[in-house]
Design a protein around this motif. Structure first.
Motif, PDB file in Angstrom:
ATOM      1  N   GLY B  20      42.467  33.646  42.922  1.00  0.00           N
ATOM      2  CA  GLY B  20      42.550  35.103  42.976  1.00  0.00           C
ATOM      3  C   GLY B  20      43.409  35.648  44.091  1.00  0.00           C
ATOM      4  O   GLY B  20      43.527  36.865  44.251  1.00  0.00           O
ATOM      5  N   ALA B  21      44.034  34.771  44.890  1.00  0.00           N
ATOM      6  CA  ALA B  21      44.850  35.257  46.010  1.00  0.00           C
ATOM      7  C   ALA B  21      46.010  36.115  45.511  1.00  0.00           C
ATOM      8  O   ALA B  21      46.378  37.096  46.151  1.00  0.00           O
ATOM      9  CB  ALA B  21      45.364  34.078  46.834  1.00  0.00           C
ATOM     10  N   VAL B  23      46.109  38.124  42.918  1.00  0.00           N
ATOM     11  CA  VAL B  23      45.627  39.467  42.584  1.00  0.00           C
ATOM     12  C   VAL B  23      45.291  40.223  43.868  1.00  0.00           C
ATOM     13  O   VAL B  23      45.537  41.413  43.995  1.00  0.00           O
ATOM     14  CB  VAL B  23      44.393  39.395  41.657  1.00  0.00           C
ATOM     15  CG1 VAL B  23      43.923  40.803  41.299  1.00  0.00           C
ATOM     16  CG2 VAL B  23      44.723  38.621  40.395  1.00  0.00           C
ATOM     17  N   ALA B  24      44.743  39.501  44.840  1.00  0.00           N
ATOM     18  CA  ALA B  24      44.362  40.148  46.097  1.00  0.00           C
ATOM     19  C   ALA B  24      45.570  40.726  46.819  1.00  0.00           C
ATOM     20  O   ALA B  24      45.489  41.789  47.418  1.00  0.00           O
ATOM     21  CB  ALA B  24      43.636  39.152  47.000  1.00  0.00           C
ATOM     22  N   ILE B  25      46.700  40.051  46.749  1.00  0.00           N
ATOM     23  CA  ILE B  25      47.877  40.519  47.494  1.00  0.00           C
ATOM     24  C   ILE B  25      48.702  41.514  46.677  1.00  0.00           C
ATOM     25  O   ILE B  25      49.571  42.193  47.201  1.00  0.00           O
ATOM     26  CB  ILE B  25      48.762  39.308  47.925  1.00  0.00           C
ATOM     27  CG1 ILE B  25      49.696  39.690  49.087  1.00  0.00           C
ATOM     28  CG2 ILE B  25      49.597  38.768  46.766  1.00  0.00           C
ATOM     29  CD1 ILE B  25      48.996  39.989  50.373  1.00  0.00           C
ATOM     30  N   CYS B  26      48.422  41.629  45.404  1.00  0.00           N
ATOM     31  CA  CYS B  26      49.279  42.395  44.481  1.00  0.00           C
ATOM     32  C   CYS B  26      49.183  43.906  44.722  1.00  0.00           C
ATOM     33  O   CYS B  26      48.100  44.477  44.695  1.00  0.00           O
ATOM     34  CB  CYS B  26      48.881  42.085  43.043  1.00  0.00           C
ATOM     35  SG  CYS B  26      49.873  42.982  41.838  1.00  0.00           S
ATOM     36  N   PRO B  27      50.318  44.559  44.972  1.00  0.00           N
ATOM     37  CA  PRO B  27      50.290  46.012  45.208  1.00  0.00           C
ATOM     38  C   PRO B  27      50.289  46.852  43.927  1.00  0.00           C
ATOM     39  O   PRO B  27      50.307  48.072  44.003  1.00  0.00           O
ATOM     40  CB  PRO B  27      51.577  46.251  46.004  1.00  0.00           C
ATOM     41  CG  PRO B  27      52.498  45.178  45.567  1.00  0.00           C
ATOM     42  CD  PRO B  27      51.659  44.005  45.167  1.00  0.00           C
ATOM     43  N   LEU B  51      55.146  38.732  46.433  1.00  0.00           N
ATOM     44  CA  LEU B  51      54.126  38.309  47.401  1.00  0.00           C
ATOM     45  C   LEU B  51      53.156  37.315  46.783  1.00  0.00           C
ATOM     46  O   LEU B  51      52.651  36.418  47.445  1.00  0.00           O
ATOM     47  CB  LEU B  51      53.360  39.533  47.929  1.00  0.00           C
ATOM     48  CG  LEU B  51      54.154  40.496  48.810  1.00  0.00           C
ATOM     49  CD1 LEU B  51      53.320  41.724  49.156  1.00  0.00           C
ATOM     50  CD2 LEU B  51      54.624  39.796  50.076  1.00  0.00           C
ATOM     51  N   GLN B  54      54.405  33.967  47.170  1.00  0.00           N
ATOM     52  CA  GLN B  54      54.333  33.530  48.567  1.00  0.00           C
ATOM     53  C   GLN B  54      52.921  33.089  48.957  1.00  0.00           C
ATOM     54  O   GLN B  54      52.744  32.143  49.704  1.00  0.00           O
ATOM     55  CB  GLN B  54      54.737  34.695  49.477  1.00  0.00           C
ATOM     56  CG  GLN B  54      56.135  34.617  50.014  1.00  0.00           C
ATOM     57  CD  GLN B  54      56.355  35.714  51.047  1.00  0.00           C
ATOM     58  OE1 GLN B  54      56.399  36.889  50.716  1.00  0.00           O
ATOM     59  NE2 GLN B  54      56.480  35.332  52.302  1.00  0.00           N
ATOM     60  N   ILE B  55      51.917  33.811  48.466  1.00  0.00           N
ATOM     61  CA  ILE B  55      50.548  33.553  48.922  1.00  0.00           C
ATOM     62  C   ILE B  55      49.909  32.380  48.183  1.00  0.00           C
ATOM     63  O   ILE B  55      48.997  31.737  48.694  1.00  0.00           O
ATOM     64  CB  ILE B  55      49.662  34.815  48.769  1.00  0.00           C
ATOM     65  CG1 ILE B  55      48.353  34.701  49.564  1.00  0.00           C
ATOM     66  CG2 ILE B  55      49.341  35.115  47.316  1.00  0.00           C
ATOM     67  CD1 ILE B  55      48.493  34.847  51.023  1.00  0.00           C
ATOM     68  N   CYS B  56      50.391  32.059  47.001  1.00  0.00           N
ATOM     69  CA  CYS B  56      49.718  31.063  46.149  1.00  0.00           C
ATOM     70  C   CYS B  56      49.525  29.739  46.893  1.00  0.00           C
ATOM     71  O   CYS B  56      50.490  29.095  47.289  1.00  0.00           O
ATOM     72  CB  CYS B  56      50.523  30.816  44.876  1.00  0.00           C
ATOM     73  SG  CYS B  56      49.764  29.566  43.822  1.00  0.00           S
ATOM     74  N   PRO B  57      48.273  29.311  47.111  1.00  0.00           N
ATOM     75  CA  PRO B  57      48.030  28.100  47.904  1.00  0.00           C
ATOM     76  C   PRO B  57      48.541  26.834  47.221  1.00  0.00           C
ATOM     77  O   PRO B  57      48.751  25.821  47.887  1.00  0.00           O
ATOM     78  CB  PRO B  57      46.505  28.038  48.059  1.00  0.00           C
ATOM     79  CG  PRO B  57      45.941  29.252  47.435  1.00  0.00           C
ATOM     80  CD  PRO B  57      47.022  29.953  46.681  1.00  0.00           C
ATOM     81  N   VAL B  58      48.736  26.895  45.905  1.00  0.00           N
ATOM     82  CA  VAL B  58      49.203  25.703  45.208  1.00  0.00           C
ATOM     83  C   VAL B  58      50.603  25.900  44.613  1.00  0.00           C
ATOM     84  O   VAL B  58      51.068  25.075  43.819  1.00  0.00           O
ATOM     85  CB  VAL B  58      48.204  25.258  44.116  1.00  0.00           C
ATOM     86  CG1 VAL B  58      46.940  24.705  44.760  1.00  0.00           C
ATOM     87  CG2 VAL B  58      47.857  26.401  43.178  1.00  0.00           C
ATOM     88  N   ASP B  59      51.270  26.990  45.015  1.00  0.00           N
ATOM     89  CA  ASP B  59      52.679  27.193  44.673  1.00  0.00           C
ATOM     90  C   ASP B  59      52.934  27.061  43.172  1.00  0.00           C
ATOM     91  O   ASP B  59      53.798  26.314  42.746  1.00  0.00           O
ATOM     92  CB  ASP B  59      53.521  26.157  45.458  1.00  0.00           C
ATOM     93  CG  ASP B  59      55.004  26.443  45.384  1.00  0.00           C
ATOM     94  OD1 ASP B  59      55.380  27.614  45.193  1.00  0.00           O
ATOM     95  OD2 ASP B  59      55.794  25.473  45.492  1.00  0.00           O
TER      96      ASP B  59
END
Lengths: 391, 79
Positions: B20-21, B23-27, B51, B54-59
């Motif tokens: 969910g990272a 969605v969390a960063i999505c403006p 973004l 960039q944030i995705c922990p597994v790219d």
């Protein structure tokens, strides 16, 4: 006003939502708690650490049903492996320990079982719980109530309520429904990844590993997970590295001072999530709506811990709603500012202070200096004399 | 405001851990999500801040630029 379906409809049955629901129902409010998932707690996006104090504060007795392992203290490491240990079995030997009459400092919980346990407790307090039910939107009405649109399985339902509580996590949509500024900066959201592993020894301590080399913008951790398992994870800030968290985690496991300790580790589970190392939302309320938990960014900006802040904030929200609705006060956004003020006084102002400390550290562009600051701050944060002990 | 061209995201589902990272960063406004709790992959994103990638922990998020005449997609410089 017509007879409403519920006093309070809560979107999201994580620790914040179900704690809000339980305290509200205990005080006599009619509460509906919905969650779109079929299994609470999953997919796990959390390391699961919570203090005993935090559980007791919200009336939860530690139960084997949801506890992976008891915790007795902390070990904080610098980049090279030097460590500061705060083992409460030694620091306060008469209070903390495994012996009869002594207690743990905290626990690592199983989020699937913990979230279900909290939901069950809410349900037993009289809350209606609907799983497989997603919140689609809400509309405030001039007479003071609101309509909440839900999708339960494939059926659309419009229910009336006094207020909707957004407890739908970091990816919160409820705040966006009301047009709140919920956007988080890329520099303040750590991308986290953790492995549940077998074959790694732990000693009843939460281990925090600092250092830009291992986790730029965040830190790495090793937590006991019960039954001889451990979790190894880290969080990184994307603007401070060109690599995803996954690459950093592999490097931490294979190249750090723990490489030997980890060499026989076998991965049993892969989990991850975004963890805000950010300030709380500046506005956590709108007409007929308040936010709790991750949705309100009630997360400790230094540790990224969100369980204590979620349940403590849920209790604050419920107590506020009980008093506010009981006094028949309006639920327009101006009137709901009192919720945020109450939360700030009880919890939030301390979190803002932590945010300022954290921001000072990460604004330092000198990496060795910053590493020293983070190590010192973390070491102090978990010490028995820390002013932030109860967050 | 953004000079970015709209992009269409695609997600390598085998690597996605549903954290969910993104969605969390999505403006974006409410609802720019997939049924799998990721950012939407069925319609273009006109903000194109990337973004989420960039944030995705597994790219595991990629994108391609959607042509402004929305006739043919143009291949983007994928990392």
């Amino acid at each position: 006003m017509p007879q409403l379906d519920y006093d309070v409809i809560i979107i999201g049955s994580g620790p914040a939502g179900s704690t809000t629901a339980r305290f509200a129902a205990n005080a006599g409010l009619r509460v509906l708690l919905v969650d779109k998932r079929q299994e609470l707690g999953a997919p796990i996006q959390c390391s699961g650490a919570i203090s005993r104090h935090a559980l007791e504060q919200v009336g939860i007795v530690p139960d084997a049903e949801f506890i992976h392992e008891a915790i007795y203290g902390f070990a904080i490491y610098d980049e090279s492996g030097n460590r500061t240990v705060h083992d409460y079995r030694q620091l306060k030997a008469d209070e903390y320990g495994v012996e009869a009459g002594k207690k743990p400092l905290g626990y690592v919980v199983d989020r699937r079982r913990f979230d279900r346990y909290l939901m069950t407790r809410a349900e037993r307090a009289g809350v209606d719980v609907w799983l497989k039910t997603e919140g689609l939107g809400y509309t405030p009405h001039p007479d003071g109530h609101c309509t909440v649109r839900l999708q339960r399985y494939n059926e659309i339902k419009d229910l009336t309520a006094r207020i909707v509580v957004g407890a739908d996590g970091l990816q919160s949509q409820v705040g966006k429904w009301a047009g709140l500024q919920t956007h988080i900066k890329i520099t303040e959201l750590a991308g986290c990844l953790q492995f549940i592993v077998d074959g790694v020894e732990t000693e009843g301590l939460l281990e925090i590993i600092t250092g830009h080399r291992w986790a730029p913008g965040g830190y790495a951790w090793v937590f006991p997970k019960g039954h001889g398992y451990a979790e190894i994870g880290l969080g990184v800030v994307a603007t401070m590295t060109d690599e995803p968290a996954r690459d950093h985690l592999h490097r931490f496991i294979s190249e750090s001072f723990f490489a030997d300790r980890f060499k026989n580790s076998r991965i049993l589970e892969v989990q991850g999530g975004g963890v805000p190392l950010a300030a709380p939302l500046r506005t956590q309320f709108a007409d007929n709506m308040i936010l709790v938990g991750d949705a309100a960014r009630h997360v400790n900006p230094i540790t990224g811990g969100g369980l204590h802040t979620a349940v403590a904030g849920g209790k604050i929200a419920a107590n506020f709603l009980v008093g506010h609705i009981g006094d028949k006060l309006p639920l327009t956004d101006g009137a709901l500012k009192a919720y945020q003020d109450l939360w700030l006084a009880e919890l939030g102002n301390k979190m803002w202070k932590l945010y300022d400390i954290k921001t000072d550290i990460f604004h330092n562009m000198n990496i060795p200096e910053r590493d020293d600051q983070l190590y010192a701050t973390m070491s102090d944060y978990f010490s028995p004399t820390s002013e932030f002990k109860k967050i | 405001m953004s000079k970015q061209q709209p992009v269409l995201f695609s997600i390598g589902w085998n690597a996605c851990i549903n954290c969910g990272a993104c969605v969390a960063i999505c403006p974006q406004e409410a609802g720019f999500v997939s049924p799998f709790d990721t950012i939407a992959v069925d319609r273009p994103c006109d903000i194109a801040c990337l973004l989420c990638e960039q944030i995705c922990p597994v790219d595991t998020i990629r994108h391609e630029v959607v042509a402004t005449d929305s006739v043919r997609p143009v291949s983007a410089g994928i990392r």
